[in-house]
Scaffold this motif. Structure first.
Motif, short mmCIF file in Angstrom:
data_model
loop_
_atom_site.label_atom_id
_atom_site.label_comp_id
_atom_site.label_asym_id
_atom_site.label_seq_id
_atom_site.Cartn_x
_atom_site.Cartn_y
_atom_site.Cartn_z
N ALA A 271 41.33 34.38 43.30
CA ALA A 271 40.08 35.09 43.01
C ALA A 271 40.26 36.01 41.81
CB ALA A 271 39.64 35.89 44.24
N VAL A 272 41.32 36.81 41.82
CA VAL A 272 41.52 37.79 40.73
C VAL A 272 41.76 37.05 39.41
CG1 VAL A 272 43.05 39.62 39.88
CG2 VAL A 272 42.25 39.66 42.27
N ASP A 273 42.57 35.98 39.43
CA ASP A 273 42.84 35.23 38.19
C ASP A 273 41.55 34.68 37.60
OD1 ASP A 273 45.46 35.79 38.47
OD2 ASP A 273 46.10 33.77 39.05
N SER A 274 40.71 34.09 38.46
CA SER A 274 39.50 33.50 37.86
C SER A 274 38.52 34.57 37.38
CB SER A 274 38.85 32.45 38.76
OG SER A 274 38.63 32.97 40.01
N ILE A 275 38.48 35.72 38.04
CA ILE A 275 37.60 36.80 37.54
C ILE A 275 38.10 37.28 36.17
CG2 ILE A 275 36.84 39.19 37.96
CD1 ILE A 275 36.93 38.43 41.03
N ILE A 276 39.42 37.40 36.03
CA ILE A 276 39.99 37.85 34.74
C ILE A 276 39.74 36.78 33.66
CG2 ILE A 276 42.12 38.47 33.51
CD1 ILE A 276 43.05 39.71 36.26
N LYS A 277 39.91 35.49 34.03
CA LYS A 277 39.65 34.42 33.05
C LYS A 277 38.20 34.47 32.58
CE LYS A 277 43.00 30.83 33.89
NZ LYS A 277 43.39 30.55 35.26
N GLY B 210 37.90 38.61 31.19
CA GLY B 210 38.96 39.24 30.39
C GLY B 210 39.36 40.62 30.90
N LYS B 211 38.78 41.06 32.01
CA LYS B 211 39.10 42.42 32.50
C LYS B 211 38.59 42.63 33.92
CE LYS B 211 34.87 44.13 30.52
NZ LYS B 211 34.21 45.01 29.61
N ILE B 212 39.12 43.67 34.56
CA ILE B 212 38.55 44.19 35.81
C ILE B 212 38.57 45.72 35.68
CG2 ILE B 212 38.87 44.51 38.30
CD1 ILE B 212 39.97 41.69 38.45
N ASN B 213 37.41 46.33 35.84
CA ASN B 213 37.33 47.79 35.68
C ASN B 213 37.37 48.54 37.01
OD1 ASN B 213 35.42 46.42 33.47
ND2 ASN B 213 36.61 48.10 32.59
N LEU B 214 36.90 47.88 38.07
CA LEU B 214 36.78 48.57 39.35
C LEU B 214 37.14 47.64 40.50
CD1 LEU B 214 35.70 50.86 41.24
CD2 LEU B 214 33.40 49.91 40.90
N LEU B 215 38.00 48.13 41.39
CA LEU B 215 38.31 47.40 42.63
C LEU B 215 37.93 48.30 43.80
CD1 LEU B 215 39.76 45.24 44.44
CD2 LEU B 215 41.88 46.54 44.06
N VAL B 216 37.13 47.77 44.73
CA VAL B 216 36.83 48.52 45.96
C VAL B 216 37.51 47.81 47.12
CG1 VAL B 216 35.03 49.45 47.47
CG2 VAL B 216 34.60 49.28 45.00
N THR C 228 46.38 44.17 34.97
CA THR C 228 45.27 44.07 34.01
C THR C 228 44.73 45.45 33.66
OG1 THR C 228 44.69 41.89 34.83
CG2 THR C 228 42.94 43.10 33.72
N MET C 229 44.55 46.29 34.68
CA MET C 229 44.04 47.65 34.40
C MET C 229 45.02 48.42 33.52
SD MET C 229 42.35 48.91 37.97
CE MET C 229 40.82 48.22 38.60
#
Ligand SMILES: NC(=O)c1ccc[n+]([C@@H]2O[C@H](COP(=O)([O-])OP(=O)(O)OC[C@H]3O[C@@H](n4cnc5c(N)ncnc54)[C@H](OP(=O)(O)O)[C@@H]3O)[C@@H](O)[C@H]2O)c1
Length: 300
Positions: free
Chosen positions: A85-91, A94-100, A140-141
């Protein structure tokens, strides 16, 4: 600690438009409302859940309101599910700004009667689930030089409020320690890590409680205390808040340029933390027992 009287004006922050948010456990309750509120405030929001069959409601609202909400499969207990899940969101972004980190449940039963396996499972979701997703997003962050992680703890993460929730309380206490320590680790990388500590919330939480196998509240050696606790649950939930109240506090916290470490949510949380600060351990224990066993409630 901030005062519990948050300003609920969910001001439009135009800079959210470029931000990517990931929320775990979005099929119901706090995760559901948080995903919606973030998307309504222009975060590109990934409402993740372990069972995508539960995503229809969110998809329909997103399509109707034309908000940037996507659903993705993510089981916090499973390494490859989290990584995929995280890899495809980054692909995709190109980023993740917030994780809840929201996914969680309560194991109900006496410690004596719970199996080690059941206690491990409780930690697998409530503690290692947080560890897994956090480890997946931090690289990534860190490279971005910014980010925010929100860990949903509980009032039960700072006080053992009820009996028969020992593993739950322990898992939330663990989240508190993890967050306090990791906050120092991440400070130099401009990554904020925050604790949100709800009191009683009317979500699916009670329906989703897992009872220890073979734990019979009438036949257990602890039957008397169980009955007292059941009677007290009414007062425990009498002053409960709604999942959207938690979502609003999360939005306020993540929009803050310098977030606090802790954000309690609910009138009961306010009373509990006041008592935690002001009473001796002995008086606190007496107050907690009166609050649920003598049905006086946690809001006084
Ligand atoms: N409600 C309260 O009174 C209260 C108070 C303090 C703190 N909290 C905390 O708030 C958080 C959210 O709870 P809630 O009140 O919104 O309850 P909820 O409505 O039961 O929601 C819990 C969510 O966690 C998900 N989940 C459970 N195990 C998971 C896993 N292995 N992987 C991914 N998702 C998983 C559930 O998914 P499924 O639909 O697939 O089961 C559901 O979406 C929890 O961490 C809870 O401990 C709740």
């Amino acid at each position: 600690m901030p005062t519990i009287m948050y300003s609920y004006s969910t001001t439009y922050h135009s800079n959210n438009m470029a931000k990517v948010a990931v929320v775990t456990g979005s099929s119901s309750g706090i995760g559901y409302e948080t995903s919606l509120l973030l998307a309504r405030n222009q975060f590109t929001t990934y409402a993740t859940m372990r069972n995508l069959n539960k995503s229809e409601g969110l998809r329909e609202i997103a399509a109707k309101e034309k908000i940037p909400l996507k659903v993705a499969q993510l089981d916090v207990n499973n390494d490859s599910s989290v990584d995929n899940a995280v890899d495809s969101i980054i692909k995709e972004n190109g980023k993740i700004n917030l994780l809840v980190n929201n996914a969680g449940y309560d194991l109900f039963g006496s410690l004596e009667e719970a199996s080690i396996e059941e206690i491990r499972e409780q930690f697998e979701t409530n503690f290692f689930g947080v560890v897994r997703t956090t480890k997946a997003v931090v690289p990534t962050m860190r490279k971005q030089g910014s980010g925010t992680i929100v860990n949903i703890s509980s009032v039960g993460g700072r006080l053992g409020l009820t009996p028969f929730g020992t593993a739950y309380h322990a898992s939330k206490f663990a989240i508190e320690g993890l967050t306090e320590s990791q906050r120092h680790e991440l400070a130099d990388f401009n990554i904020n890590i925050i604790l949100v500590e709800p009191g009683a919330i009317r979500s699916n939480f009670v329906d989703n409680i897992k009872t220890v196998k073979g734990f019979d509240s009438n036949k257990s050696p602890y039957a008397k205390t169980v009955q007292q606790m059941f009677q007290g649950l009414e007062s425990f939930f009498a002053s409960s808040s709604q999942p959207v109240d938690v979502a609003q506090v999360i939005l306020i916290a993540v929009n803050s340029p310098s977030p606090e470490l802790r954000y309690p949510v609910g009138k009961d949380a306010e009373s509990i933390f006041k008592a935690r600060t002001e009473l001796s351990d002995r008086d606190l224990e007496k107050w907690v027992r009166e609050s649920y066993m003598e049905k006086k409630g946690f809001v006084r």
